[in-house]
Design an enzyme around this catalytic site. Structure first.
Site, PDB file in Angstrom:
ATOM      1  N   LEU A  28     -89.463 -12.813 -67.775  1.00 36.44           N
ATOM      2  CA  LEU A  28     -89.054 -14.221 -67.894  1.00 36.44           C
ATOM      3  C   LEU A  28     -87.723 -14.476 -67.182  1.00 36.44           C
ATOM      4  O   LEU A  28     -87.242 -15.596 -67.141  1.00 36.44           O
ATOM      5  CB  LEU A  28     -89.006 -14.639 -69.362  1.00 36.44           C
ATOM      6  CG  LEU A  28     -90.352 -14.500 -70.106  1.00 36.44           C
ATOM      7  CD1 LEU A  28     -90.240 -15.039 -71.525  1.00 36.44           C
ATOM      8  CD2 LEU A  28     -91.496 -15.179 -69.377  1.00 36.44           C
ATOM      9  N   HIS A  53     -92.835   2.388 -67.092  1.00 34.66           N
ATOM     10  CA  HIS A  53     -93.457   2.086 -65.800  1.00 34.66           C
ATOM     11  C   HIS A  53     -93.731   3.451 -65.163  1.00 34.66           C
ATOM     12  O   HIS A  53     -92.834   4.078 -64.611  1.00 34.66           O
ATOM     13  CB  HIS A  53     -92.489   1.261 -64.948  1.00 34.66           C
ATOM     14  CG  HIS A  53     -93.041   0.885 -63.617  1.00 34.66           C
ATOM     15  ND1 HIS A  53     -93.128  -0.410 -63.184  1.00 34.66           N
ATOM     16  CD2 HIS A  53     -93.558   1.630 -62.610  1.00 34.66           C
ATOM     17  CE1 HIS A  53     -93.653  -0.450 -61.972  1.00 34.66           C
ATOM     18  NE2 HIS A  53     -93.925   0.797 -61.603  1.00 34.66           N
ATOM     19  N   HIS A 101     -99.074  -1.338 -67.659  1.00 38.11           N
ATOM     20  CA  HIS A 101     -99.934  -1.646 -66.498  1.00 38.11           C
ATOM     21  C   HIS A 101    -100.660  -0.451 -65.877  1.00 38.11           C
ATOM     22  O   HIS A 101    -100.470  -0.112 -64.706  1.00 38.11           O
ATOM     23  CB  HIS A 101     -99.143  -2.393 -65.411  1.00 38.11           C
ATOM     24  CG  HIS A 101     -97.763  -1.863 -65.124  1.00 38.11           C
ATOM     25  ND1 HIS A 101     -97.503  -0.550 -64.831  1.00 38.11           N
ATOM     26  CD2 HIS A 101     -96.559  -2.486 -65.098  1.00 38.11           C
ATOM     27  CE1 HIS A 101     -96.202  -0.405 -64.620  1.00 38.11           C
ATOM     28  NE2 HIS A 101     -95.616  -1.552 -64.788  1.00 38.11           N
ATOM     29  N   ASP A 104     -97.807  -8.449 -67.364  1.00 35.84           N
ATOM     30  CA  ASP A 104     -96.824  -8.139 -66.320  1.00 35.84           C
ATOM     31  C   ASP A 104     -96.563  -9.384 -65.469  1.00 35.84           C
ATOM     32  O   ASP A 104     -96.384  -9.287 -64.242  1.00 35.84           O
ATOM     33  CB  ASP A 104     -97.254  -6.945 -65.462  1.00 35.84           C
ATOM     34  CG  ASP A 104     -96.093  -6.384 -64.648  1.00 35.84           C
ATOM     35  OD1 ASP A 104     -94.953  -6.832 -64.837  1.00 35.84           O
ATOM     36  OD2 ASP A 104     -96.327  -5.490 -63.814  1.00 35.84           O
TER      37      ASP A 104
HETATM   38  O1  DOR Z   1     -95.015  -5.891 -59.697  1.00 36.46           O
HETATM   39  C1  DOR Z   1     -94.073  -5.716 -60.459  1.00 36.46           C
HETATM   40  N1  DOR Z   1     -93.129  -6.651 -60.608  1.00 36.46           N
HETATM   41  N2  DOR Z   1     -93.963  -4.556 -61.091  1.00 36.46           N
HETATM   42  C2  DOR Z   1     -92.859  -4.245 -61.787  1.00 36.46           C
HETATM   43  O2  DOR Z   1     -92.800  -3.183 -62.350  1.00 36.46           O
HETATM   44  C3  DOR Z   1     -91.728  -5.157 -61.844  1.00 36.46           C
HETATM   45  C4  DOR Z   1     -92.156  -6.534 -61.630  1.00 36.46           C
HETATM   46  C5  DOR Z   1     -91.006  -7.455 -61.391  1.00 36.46           C
HETATM   47  O3  DOR Z   1     -90.007  -7.394 -62.130  1.00 36.46           O
HETATM   48  O4  DOR Z   1     -91.107  -8.299 -60.507  1.00 36.46           O
END
Ligand code: DOR
Length: 438
Positions: free
Chosen positions: A61, A177, A239, A312
């Protein structure tokens, strides 16, 4: 009995299955009756489906510091529009959320908005730098629901082991992650025939599997000490994207390790072939994989080796995402479409059981987080989603409440769109086509 809202003519659905039609009387934040009664407002839902509110264990967010991408006000309204009543936000912000004060500030701000309820996660390590642990107990007392360095990977196995041991002491889940940084290198898409042909740096499935295998070994190592705390889930794998990663999780759960896992809407519906377009809209970490991985992940979701759907939701600005594939940031924003997408693609098109899908969007996530489950019965908390199982509408990112108004599913025709979301008995969001009248 006089209630505040009567929703007449709904089909009841919770993770136990469908329970037929009902007239649901709501008041004092609860379901007062399933058999009607007097209420200040009455809505005839005309056969729409009522379910417990959805719960997302994984959303970005972007507050504090990255409000140009998203803020609590837009992200939590987007969540409501997606049928979510409960959202866990990630701490990879600017600065990272790694202090009790930062956790409390988020909780207070979200409470003032009155949208979906917010459960902040906090960084496992100070500044998410992977070196010094944060204060698990103080963060928990401040309201953090989970510790994670998501957005980054936990490279130091010793730090993760100690972090898991402390988290167990304070009843916190650590989510990871799981990608090995060395194997992932600069990969921007799945490593395979397409990445070779396009000449793009690939991120192999082995990066995920190797890291999951290591992390599971760390859980085995810390468990004798953590056993007294009886954690239901200690390590939660975010994920999940590969068949091999799933196999490792399945095996660990068979051993009885307190390990959870989530899968995203994009890893269930898109493959690396989308990258043929070279469009960074499909650039995400971990990367989109193959159809064989999708088939395995759907099987894992069905059998319950995967506990839940985590979106995610990862908003970025249009300008950031319009850079070339090598430069654009990783991330797909999806919290407004997650439910209708999987309802359409899994339930309607593939015959995936609806109560099971709902379970993975609700109870499955709540169990990982240690939140109470919601049942559609008298006395239950009225945090609910009303959705339309029949009407079809195309995904139109221009209508998103999220600041990220682009989507890999733009134009996809979906059914199952939420039309109303209630939080603790209050209509927190309703689609304009539904009037709530006396
Ligand atoms: O695709 C992703 N975006 N994977 C992540 O682990 C972080 C996330 C992001 O914060 O934009």
């Amino acid at each position: 009995m006089k209630g505040e809202l009567l929703i007449k003519n709904v089909r009841l659905l919770d993770s136990r299955g469908e329970h037929g039609k009902a007239d649901v009387l709501i008041g004092e934040g609860k379901i007062l009756s399933l058999e009607g009664g007097d209420a200040a407002s009455v809505l005839d839902a005309g056969g729409l489906m009522l379910t417990p509110g959805l719960c997302d264990p994984h959303a970005h967010l972007r507050e504090p510091g990255q409000e140009v991408k998203e803020e609590l006000a837009t992200g939590l309204l987007a969540a409501l529009r997606g049928g979510y009543t409960d959202v866990v936000c990630m701490p990879n912000t600017t600065p990272p959320v790694d202090t009790p004060e930062a956790v409390m500030a988020l909780i207070e701000k979200a409470r003032g908005l009155g949208y979906a309820r917010l459960y902040p996660s906090a960084a496992l390590t100070q500044g998410q730098e992977g070196k010094l642990l944060t204060e698990a107990r103080l963060l928990k007392e401040a309201g953090a629901i989970m510790l994670t360095d998501d957005g980054r990977t936990n490279e130091d196995a010793g730090v993760l082991a100690l972090g898991l041991a402390y988290a167990a002491s304070w009843g916190l889940v650590v989510s990871v992650h799981a990608e090995d940084a060395g194997l992932r290198r600069g990969g921007v898409m799945n490593e395979g025939p397409l990445s070779y042909r396009l000449g793009l740096p690939g991120n192999p499935a082995a990066a995920e599997a190797a890291r999951i295998a290591r992390d599971l070994e760390i859980v085995r190592y810390v468990m004798p000490g953590a056993k007294a705390q009886k954690p239901s889930i200690l390590l939660h794998v975010q994920h999940l994207s590969t068949r091999r990663g799933l196999e490792l999780i399945r095996q660990a759960r068979a051993e009885g390790l307190p390990v959870g896992a989530e899968v995203t809407p994009h890893h269930l519906t898109l493959t690396d072939e989308a990258l043929e377009s070279l469009d960074p809209i499909y650039k995400v970490a971990p990367p989109l994989r193959t159809q064989a991985d999708i088939e395995a992940l759907i099987a894992g979701l069905l059998e319950g080796s995967i506990d839940c759907i985590g979106t995610d939701h990862a908003p970025h600005t249009q300008a950031e995402k319009e850079q070339d594939l090598l430069r654009a940031p990783f991330g797909i924003a999806n919290i407004e479409v997650a439910w209708p997408l999987l309802y359409t693609e899994l339930v309607l098109k593939r015959g995936f059981p609806l109560p099971t899908l709902l379970e993975r969007f609700t109870d499955g996530a709540r169990r990982v987080l240690g939140l109470p489950l919601i049942r559609l019965e008298t006395g239950a908390e009225a945090s609910l989603m009303l959705f339309d199982p029949a009407s079809e509408r195309a995904v139109n990112p221009a209508e998103f409440a999220s600041k990220a108004r682009f989507s890999p599913w733009a134009g996809w025709k979906l059914q199952g769109w939420p039309v109303m979301t209630l939080v603790e008995g209050r209509v927190a969001w309703t689609h304009e086509r539904l009037g709530v009248g006396a």
